[in-house]
Design a protein around this motif. Structure first.
Motif, PDB file in Angstrom:
ATOM      1  N   TYR A   1       0.851  -1.179   0.000  1.00 55.15           N
ATOM      2  CA  TYR A   1       0.000   0.000   0.000  1.00 55.15           C
ATOM      3  C   TYR A   1       0.892   1.236   0.000  1.00 55.15           C
ATOM      4  O   TYR A   1       2.006   1.220   0.512  1.00 55.15           O
ATOM      5  CB  TYR A   1      -0.895   0.043   1.240  1.00 55.15           C
ATOM      6  CG  TYR A   1      -1.916  -1.075   1.335  1.00 55.15           C
ATOM      7  CD1 TYR A   1      -1.580  -2.298   1.912  1.00 55.15           C
ATOM      8  CD2 TYR A   1      -3.217  -0.912   0.863  1.00 55.15           C
ATOM      9  CE1 TYR A   1      -2.511  -3.326   2.008  1.00 55.15           C
ATOM     10  CE2 TYR A   1      -4.153  -1.928   0.956  1.00 55.15           C
ATOM     11  CZ  TYR A   1      -3.795  -3.135   1.529  1.00 55.15           C
ATOM     12  OH  TYR A   1      -4.723  -4.149   1.624  1.00 55.15           O
TER      13      TYR A   1
ATOM     14  N   GLN B   1       0.855   5.293   1.249  1.00 56.50           N
ATOM     15  CA  GLN B   1       0.131   6.251   2.074  1.00 56.50           C
ATOM     16  C   GLN B   1       0.757   7.630   1.934  1.00 56.50           C
ATOM     17  O   GLN B   1       1.874   7.874   2.405  1.00 56.50           O
ATOM     18  CB  GLN B   1       0.122   5.826   3.544  1.00 56.50           C
ATOM     19  CG  GLN B   1      -0.746   6.719   4.416  1.00 56.50           C
ATOM     20  CD  GLN B   1      -0.867   6.224   5.843  1.00 56.50           C
ATOM     21  OE1 GLN B   1       0.002   5.514   6.350  1.00 56.50           O
ATOM     22  NE2 GLN B   1      -1.958   6.578   6.506  1.00 56.50           N
TER      23      GLN B   1
ATOM     24  N   GLN C   1      -3.411  11.046   4.373  1.00 60.18           N
ATOM     25  CA  GLN C   1      -4.384  10.216   3.661  1.00 60.18           C
ATOM     26  C   GLN C   1      -4.390   8.790   4.214  1.00 60.18           C
ATOM     27  O   GLN C   1      -3.472   8.385   4.928  1.00 60.18           O
ATOM     28  CB  GLN C   1      -4.055  10.170   2.171  1.00 60.18           C
ATOM     29  CG  GLN C   1      -4.039  11.524   1.495  1.00 60.18           C
ATOM     30  CD  GLN C   1      -5.393  12.186   1.519  1.00 60.18           C
ATOM     31  OE1 GLN C   1      -6.417  11.571   1.214  1.00 60.18           O
ATOM     32  NE2 GLN C   1      -5.419  13.452   1.896  1.00 60.18           N
ATOM     33  N   GLY C   2      -5.418   8.038   3.855  1.00 51.58           N
ATOM     34  CA  GLY C   2      -5.414   6.621   4.176  1.00 51.58           C
ATOM     35  C   GLY C   2      -4.556   5.867   3.177  1.00 51.58           C
ATOM     36  O   GLY C   2      -4.295   6.352   2.073  1.00 51.58           O
ATOM     37  N   PRO C   3      -4.105   4.683   3.547  1.00 48.46           N
ATOM     38  CA  PRO C   3      -3.312   3.885   2.604  1.00 48.46           C
ATOM     39  C   PRO C   3      -4.121   3.531   1.361  1.00 48.46           C
ATOM     40  O   PRO C   3      -5.330   3.321   1.438  1.00 48.46           O
ATOM     41  CB  PRO C   3      -2.984   2.622   3.411  1.00 48.46           C
ATOM     42  CG  PRO C   3      -3.106   3.038   4.837  1.00 48.46           C
ATOM     43  CD  PRO C   3      -4.198   4.047   4.863  1.00 48.46           C
TER      44      PRO C   3
ATOM     45  N   PHE D   1      -4.174   0.872  -2.018  1.00 45.84           N
ATOM     46  CA  PHE D   1      -3.691  -0.414  -2.506  1.00 45.84           C
ATOM     47  C   PHE D   1      -2.815  -0.251  -3.741  1.00 45.84           C
ATOM     48  O   PHE D   1      -3.135   0.527  -4.650  1.00 45.84           O
ATOM     49  CB  PHE D   1      -4.898  -1.294  -2.847  1.00 45.84           C
ATOM     50  CG  PHE D   1      -4.562  -2.568  -3.569  1.00 45.84           C
ATOM     51  CD1 PHE D   1      -4.739  -2.660  -4.935  1.00 45.84           C
ATOM     52  CD2 PHE D   1      -4.046  -3.668  -2.892  1.00 45.84           C
ATOM     53  CE1 PHE D   1      -4.443  -3.828  -5.625  1.00 45.84           C
ATOM     54  CE2 PHE D   1      -3.746  -4.835  -3.564  1.00 45.84           C
ATOM     55  CZ  PHE D   1      -3.941  -4.917  -4.928  1.00 45.84           C
TER      56      PHE D   1
ATOM     57  N   LEU E   1       3.666   0.845   2.751  1.00 48.02           N
ATOM     58  CA  LEU E   1       3.315  -0.131   3.774  1.00 48.02           C
ATOM     59  C   LEU E   1       3.169  -1.513   3.161  1.00 48.02           C
ATOM     60  O   LEU E   1       2.600  -1.668   2.084  1.00 48.02           O
ATOM     61  CB  LEU E   1       1.994   0.262   4.445  1.00 48.02           C
ATOM     62  CG  LEU E   1       1.991   1.568   5.240  1.00 48.02           C
ATOM     63  CD1 LEU E   1       0.568   2.006   5.530  1.00 48.02           C
ATOM     64  CD2 LEU E   1       2.774   1.414   6.526  1.00 48.02           C
TER      65      LEU E   1
END
Lengths: 114, 116
Positions: B35, B37, B41-43, B45, B91
Motif C-alpha cells: 500500500y 500512504q 491520507q489513508g493507505p 492499494f 506499507l
C-alpha cells in the motif's frame, strides 16, 4: 469501485468520555471490515476485524459494529484515555478469495484531553 | 518472525534514482500486500500476491513501479526513475487467508520515501 468515508476527520474529547467513530462504504460485497490505529510516524495496528456475517466484535474498551445493508460501521471507545489519542482508520475488505485488498478511509484523528 | 518487517525504514532519493523496498511477511502468511500512504491520507492499494503469484497489480500508479515475490516469501517493491510525487510511506501487509483468520491483514512499520 469501493469508496470508504470516515466522519469526523478529527475529534477532541475530554478524558473519560465514551465516543463513536463512523465509517461508511459504498459496496456491500465485502468479506470483512477492519479497524486500525495509527500513531504518528508508525505503521498500522489492527484493533478489530468483523467478518461479513457478524454484527459486532469487542475487545476490551473497544466495540465495533457492522451493518452491511446500510454500508456502515462504527467503532465505540468506552472510558477514553489519553493513550487512545491516535488516528483511527477503517478498511473494507474485498469480496474474498483472489480479491482481498483493503480499501481505506482517510481516518479520524482522535485527541483525548487529559 | 514475530511481525512484518520492512527495510529500509527511511529512504531519501534524488529524482531519477531507482529504489528498492523490502518486505518480510509473517512466517507462513500466504498473501502479501503493498500500500502507498500519502501524508494525511489513508493507505491506497498497490499490488497483491498469493505465494509467488501476483494476482492484482491494478493499483500500481505507473510502469515505473514493479513488485516481485519470487519464492513466495520476501517481496521487493521497486520504483524506477523516482519522481517527487512518489514521496510517501510504503506499507507492506501479510495475511493467512481462510475461515480462521477471515483474511486479517497485519502491517509492517512502513518505509518513508522522500524524493528530492
Amino acid at each position: 469501485k469501493q469508496e470508504v468515508t470516515q466522519i469526523p476527520a478529527a475529534l477532541s474529547v475530554p478524558e473519560g468520555e465514551n465516543l463513536v467513530l463512523n465509517c461508511s462504504f459504498t459496496d456491500s460485497a465485502i468479506y470483512n471490515l477492519q479497524w486500525f490505529r495509527q500513531d504518528p510516524g508508525k505503521g498500522l495496528t489492527s484493533l478489530l476485524l468483523i467478518q461479513s456475517s457478524q454484527r459486532e466484535q469487542t475487545s476490551g474498551r473497544l466495540n465495533a459494529s457492522l451493518d452491511k445493508s446500510s454500508g456502515r460501521s462504527t467503532l465505540y471507545i468506552a472510558a477514553s484515555q489519553p493513550g487512545d489519542s491516535a488516528t483511527y482508520l477503517c478498511a473494507a475488505g474485498g469480496s474474498g478469495f483472489g480479491n482481498e485488498k483493503l480499501t481505506f478511509g482517510t481516518g479520524t484523528r482522535l485527541t483525548i484531553i487529559p | 518472525g514475530a511481525g512484518v518487517s520492512q527495510s529500509p525504514r527511511y529512504k531519501v532519493a534524488k529524482r531519477g534514482q531507482d529504489v528498492a523496498l523490502r518486505c518480510d511477511p509473517i512466517s507462513g502468511h500466504v498473501s502479501l500486500f503493498w500500500y502507498q500512504q500519502a501524508l494525511g491520507q489513508g493507505p491506497e492499494f498497490l499490488t497483491y500476491f498469493q505465494n509467488e503469484a501476483q494476482l492484482d497489480k491494478s493499483g500500481l500508479p505507473s510502469d515505473r513501479f514493479f513488485a516481485e515475490r519470487p519464492e513466495g516469501s520476501v517481496s521487493t517493491l521497486k520504483i524506477q526513475r523516482t519522481q517527487q510525487e512518489d514521496s510517501a510511506v510504503y506499507l507492506c501487509a501479510s495475511s493467512f487467508p481462510g475461515l480462521v483468520s477471515y483474511n486479517e491483514q497485519f502491517f509492517g512499520p512502513g518505509t518513508r520515501l522522500t524524493v528530492l
